[in-house]
Design a protein around this motif. Structure first.
Motif, mmCIF file in Angstrom:
data_model
loop_
_atom_site.group_PDB
_atom_site.id
_atom_site.type_symbol
_atom_site.label_atom_id
_atom_site.label_comp_id
_atom_site.label_asym_id
_atom_site.label_seq_id
_atom_site.Cartn_x
_atom_site.Cartn_y
_atom_site.Cartn_z
ATOM 1 N N GLU A 319 0.835 -1.198 0.000
ATOM 2 C CA GLU A 319 0.000 0.000 0.000
ATOM 3 C C GLU A 319 0.875 1.256 0.000
ATOM 4 O O GLU A 319 0.705 2.155 -0.818
ATOM 5 C CB GLU A 319 -0.897 -0.020 1.242
ATOM 6 N N HIS A 320 1.805 1.350 0.949
ATOM 7 C CA HIS A 320 2.759 2.455 1.026
ATOM 8 C C HIS A 320 4.162 1.911 0.789
ATOM 9 O O HIS A 320 4.533 0.890 1.369
ATOM 10 C CB HIS A 320 2.738 3.121 2.406
ATOM 11 N N LEU A 321 4.939 2.609 -0.018
ATOM 12 C CA LEU A 321 6.337 2.244 -0.234
ATOM 13 C C LEU A 321 7.215 3.470 -0.023
ATOM 14 O O LEU A 321 7.004 4.508 -0.656
ATOM 15 C CB LEU A 321 6.550 1.702 -1.650
ATOM 16 N N GLU A 322 8.193 3.344 0.856
ATOM 17 C CA GLU A 322 9.211 4.374 1.001
ATOM 18 C C GLU A 322 10.503 3.876 0.372
ATOM 19 O O GLU A 322 10.909 2.727 0.585
ATOM 20 C CB GLU A 322 9.469 4.683 2.480
ATOM 21 N N ILE A 323 11.140 4.735 -0.436
ATOM 22 C CA ILE A 323 12.445 4.413 -1.013
ATOM 23 C C ILE A 323 13.461 5.349 -0.373
ATOM 24 O O ILE A 323 13.442 6.561 -0.605
ATOM 25 C CB ILE A 323 12.451 4.581 -2.547
ATOM 26 N N ILE A 324 14.332 4.777 0.450
ATOM 27 C CA ILE A 324 15.344 5.575 1.151
ATOM 28 C C ILE A 324 16.703 4.986 0.803
ATOM 29 O O ILE A 324 17.264 4.147 1.514
ATOM 30 C CB ILE A 324 15.087 5.578 2.669
ATOM 31 N N THR A 325 17.219 5.417 -0.342
ATOM 32 C CA THR A 325 18.499 4.931 -0.848
ATOM 33 C C THR A 325 19.304 6.112 -1.377
ATOM 34 O O THR A 325 18.808 7.233 -1.476
ATOM 35 C CB THR A 325 18.279 3.915 -1.984
ATOM 36 N N LYS A 326 20.552 5.839 -1.753
ATOM 37 C CA LYS A 326 21.419 6.918 -2.248
ATOM 38 C C LYS A 326 20.831 7.594 -3.476
ATOM 39 O O LYS A 326 20.860 8.816 -3.602
ATOM 40 C CB LYS A 326 22.796 6.352 -2.579
ATOM 41 N N ASN A 327 20.310 6.815 -4.386
ATOM 42 C CA ASN A 327 19.744 7.359 -5.632
ATOM 43 C C ASN A 327 18.293 6.912 -5.761
ATOM 44 O O ASN A 327 17.923 6.186 -6.687
ATOM 45 C CB ASN A 327 20.568 6.896 -6.834
ATOM 46 N N ALA A 328 17.476 7.371 -4.831
ATOM 47 C CA ALA A 328 16.099 6.878 -4.734
ATOM 48 C C ALA A 328 15.290 7.138 -5.994
ATOM 49 O O ALA A 328 14.544 6.271 -6.456
ATOM 50 C CB ALA A 328 15.415 7.517 -3.528
ATOM 51 N N MET A 329 15.438 8.315 -6.584
ATOM 52 C CA MET A 329 14.633 8.650 -7.766
ATOM 53 C C MET A 329 14.947 7.730 -8.939
ATOM 54 O O MET A 329 14.082 7.441 -9.759
ATOM 55 C CB MET A 329 14.872 10.113 -8.147
ATOM 56 N N GLU A 330 16.180 7.236 -9.006
ATOM 57 C CA GLU A 330 16.565 6.352 -10.108
ATOM 58 C C GLU A 330 15.860 4.998 -10.030
ATOM 59 O O GLU A 330 15.734 4.304 -11.042
ATOM 60 C CB GLU A 330 18.080 6.153 -10.105
ATOM 61 N N LEU A 331 15.426 4.623 -8.836
ATOM 62 C CA LEU A 331 14.735 3.343 -8.678
ATOM 63 C C LEU A 331 13.248 3.429 -9.000
ATOM 64 O O LEU A 331 12.585 2.402 -9.154
ATOM 65 C CB LEU A 331 14.905 2.829 -7.238
ATOM 66 N N LEU A 332 12.708 4.638 -9.071
ATOM 67 C CA LEU A 332 11.268 4.811 -9.261
ATOM 68 C C LEU A 332 10.749 4.060 -10.482
ATOM 69 O O LEU A 332 9.693 3.415 -10.433
ATOM 70 C CB LEU A 332 10.939 6.308 -9.374
ATOM 71 N N GLY A 333 11.470 4.134 -11.587
ATOM 72 C CA GLY A 333 11.012 3.489 -12.813
ATOM 73 C C GLY A 333 10.950 1.979 -12.722
ATOM 74 O O GLY A 333 10.252 1.331 -13.514
ATOM 75 N N LYS A 334 11.659 1.393 -11.752
ATOM 76 C CA LYS A 334 11.669 -0.059 -11.612
ATOM 77 C C LYS A 334 10.529 -0.575 -10.727
ATOM 78 O O LYS A 334 10.303 -1.775 -10.657
ATOM 79 C CB LYS A 334 13.011 -0.518 -11.030
ATOM 80 N N ARG A 336 6.915 -1.399 -10.053
ATOM 81 C CA ARG A 336 5.703 -1.653 -10.836
ATOM 82 C C ARG A 336 4.449 -1.678 -9.963
ATOM 83 O O ARG A 336 3.363 -1.365 -10.442
ATOM 84 C CB ARG A 336 5.821 -2.993 -11.584
ATOM 85 N N HIS A 337 4.585 -2.066 -8.718
ATOM 86 C CA HIS A 337 3.402 -2.282 -7.889
ATOM 87 C C HIS A 337 3.555 -1.607 -6.526
ATOM 88 O O HIS A 337 4.312 -2.077 -5.664
ATOM 89 C CB HIS A 337 3.164 -3.779 -7.676
ATOM 90 N N ALA A 338 2.821 -0.519 -6.333
ATOM 91 C CA ALA A 338 2.763 0.154 -5.028
ATOM 92 C C ALA A 338 1.632 1.176 -5.089
ATOM 93 O O ALA A 338 1.415 1.809 -6.127
ATOM 94 C CB ALA A 338 4.084 0.840 -4.691
ATOM 95 N N GLY A 339 0.915 1.308 -3.981
ATOM 96 C CA GLY A 339 -0.190 2.263 -3.962
ATOM 97 C C GLY A 339 0.293 3.694 -3.973
ATOM 98 O O GLY A 339 -0.144 4.515 -4.776
ATOM 99 N N ALA A 340 1.209 4.025 -3.080
ATOM 100 C CA ALA A 340 1.820 5.357 -3.028
ATOM 101 C C ALA A 340 3.301 5.170 -2.787
ATOM 102 O O ALA A 340 3.716 4.321 -1.996
ATOM 103 C CB ALA A 340 1.197 6.199 -1.920
ATOM 104 N N ILE A 341 4.118 5.970 -3.464
ATOM 105 C CA ILE A 341 5.575 5.847 -3.387
ATOM 106 C C ILE A 341 6.151 7.119 -2.786
ATOM 107 O O ILE A 341 5.936 8.211 -3.305
ATOM 108 C CB ILE A 341 6.180 5.579 -4.778
ATOM 109 N N PHE A 342 6.888 6.961 -1.695
ATOM 110 C CA PHE A 342 7.479 8.084 -0.969
ATOM 111 C C PHE A 342 8.987 8.025 -1.192
ATOM 112 O O PHE A 342 9.636 7.048 -0.822
ATOM 113 C CB PHE A 342 7.164 7.974 0.524
ATOM 114 N N ILE A 343 9.543 9.075 -1.775
ATOM 115 C CA ILE A 343 10.931 9.049 -2.215
ATOM 116 C C ILE A 343 11.798 9.949 -1.336
ATOM 117 O O ILE A 343 11.539 11.153 -1.209
ATOM 118 C CB ILE A 343 11.041 9.464 -3.685
ATOM 119 N N GLY A 344 12.828 9.375 -0.727
ATOM 120 C CA GLY A 344 13.764 10.137 0.075
ATOM 121 C C GLY A 344 13.388 10.187 1.545
ATOM 122 O O GLY A 344 12.234 9.991 1.921
ATOM 123 N N ARG A 345 14.358 10.496 2.375
ATOM 124 C CA ARG A 345 14.178 10.394 3.822
ATOM 125 C C ARG A 345 13.236 11.444 4.389
ATOM 126 O O ARG A 345 12.730 11.294 5.501
ATOM 127 C CB ARG A 345 15.520 10.466 4.540
#
Length: 422
Positions: A319-334, A336-345
């Motif tokens: 349902e919720h996905l947080e991406i907290i990595t060095k290059n978080a925006m670069e992973l966005l395109g990969k 495929r399945h998440a209700g809402a994507i939260f990018i960065g800390r």
């Protein structure tokens, strides 16, 4: 918090929406009685389930004024700011009707029309959810729905929470009723002496509300059958353990069956987060609920590399996905399945729950594989427009007739050919 390898991945699907046989039978009986007895059934069920005998189901203007007097001006201002953010985001979802004309003069297009009415269910009980009001009402208003009805169970004093009423007024709701549970869903679907039926019902609720929405679907539309909340965090060694632990617990405190998962490429981070979760749990007001959620549905998965970690997230479809990595925006395109994507800390999940603007009504239980957040489009319907020209029909009549006869529908073929009998 248990730490596992990705190969030991456990599905986050939880079969909680079908209810027991007794619950399903109870909901069907409530719906039947409300359809037969109308307002009197609503009043009787409110007394039985909510402990208050109401003289009227209607929230009055005096109650609205009282609510504004009970809420501080600062809090009203915060709700107004949140409402404006939600409105601005959803206005960007608006799409116009359209038509196109080809060389033969044929006009094809799509007409977008708002629903006439929508009903919004707002949970009650011991908590107040003004954010739920904003997230369900504002997309409907932006879509152009003229009549929006809000229902919510009253407290033992026969009142609705002041914050809920304030949010309703800010969002633009004018029709509010003090009724909850399956009986409220039945009233919205089929109407009573006081509550006229609506075309679509949205909003979260307990198992009885969920079962009632499932039961009336088809006579009216619904948004979804939502399960307990979920969060997945995708992180590498650049993430801060105490922040991730706080985010995981923000969902765990929702419900004993909420699901909080970390997928990381760092074993050190996995161990640090597990430690932080236990530490922070002890300080939470709702620690018993959060602790059971973490014990039953929480997990940390360690992946060999980021590609494996991303595929794990796609398998979970959270349902919720947080991406907290060095290059978080670069992973966005990969993803495929998440209700809402939260990018960065700095994009902690509660930012989306309350203030950023995107809708927090999201697909749960793995349904992000094929479902989307609540949106303006959910409160609109589309009609196809076909204005075929004589030239186009002359060119294509034989093809259409042949196709119709292929399906054994002779009258279809003759309906086209009739235009050229003279």
């Amino acid at each position: 918090m248990k730490i596992l390898k990705v190969k030991d991945l456990i599905s986050i699907k939880r079969t909680v929406d079908s209810g027991t046989e007794q619950q399903r039978a109870a909901v069907k009986e409530i719906i039947r009685v409300v359809r037969e007895k109308g307002d009197s059934a609503l009043l009787e069920y409110t007394e039985r389930f909510d402990g208050i005998r109401l003289s009227s189901l209607i929230v009055t203007e005096e109650e609205m004024e009282e609510a504004f007097n009970e809420i501080s001006g600062h809090m009203v201002s915060i709700i107004e700011d949140a409402a404006e953010n939600v409105r601005a985001f959803h206005e960007r979802q608006l799409r116009p009707s359209w038509m196109s004309t080809d060389e033969t003069g044929t006009i094809l297009g799509q007409k977008i029309t708002p629903l006439d009415s929508a009903g919004v269910y707002v949970p009650g009980g011991t908590a107040a959810y003004p954010s739920s009001v904003l997230m369900n009402v504002i997309p409907a208003k932006v879509a152009g729905v003229k009549r929006i009805v809000m229902v919510s169970p009253p407290d033992r004093n026969g009142k609705l929470p002041p914050a809920v009423l304030v949010a309703a007024r800010i969002a633009g709701v004018k029709e509010i009723y003090k009724v909850g549970g399956a009986q409220a869903i039945a009233a919205l679907a089929y109407g009573t002496e006081t509550i006229r039926p609506v075309d679509k019902i949205t909003g979260p609720g307990n198992i009885y509300v969920a079962l009632a929405k499932r039961e009336v679907f088809g006579d009216v539309d619904i948004d979804m059958i939502a399960g307990p909340s979920e969060i997945a965090v995708l992180a590498d060694d650049s993430a801060r353990a105490h922040e991730i632990a706080a985010d995981l617990l923000s969902q765990a405190e929702h419900d004993r069956r909420a699901c909080s998962i970390l997928v990381t490429t760092s074993e050190k981070l996995a161990n640090d987060v597990a430690f932080e979760v236990e530490k922070q749990l002890s300080e939470l007001p709702r620690k018993e609920i959060a602790a059971q959620s973490i014990a039953d549905f929480g997990a940390i998965y360690v992946a060999e590399n980021m590609d494996e970690a991303v595929e794990t997230i796609n398998a979970l479809a959270p349902e919720h996905l947080e991406i907290i990595t060095k290059n978080a925006m670069e992973l966005l395109g990969k993803i495929r399945h998440a209700g809402a994507i939260f990018i960065g800390r700095f994009s902690s999940e509660p930012v989306g729950d309350y203030f950023a603007g995107p809708n927090h009504v999201l697909p749960t239980n793995g349904t992000a594989r094929f479902s989307s957040p609540l949106s303006v489009e959910d409160f609109q319907k589309k009609s196809s427009i076909i204005a075929y020209s004589q030239t186009a029909l002359e060119q294509n009549k034989d093809k259409i007739a042949v196709f119709a006869r292929l399906e054994g529908l002779e009258a279809h073929a003759r309906a086209v050919e009739a235009r050229f009998k003279d």
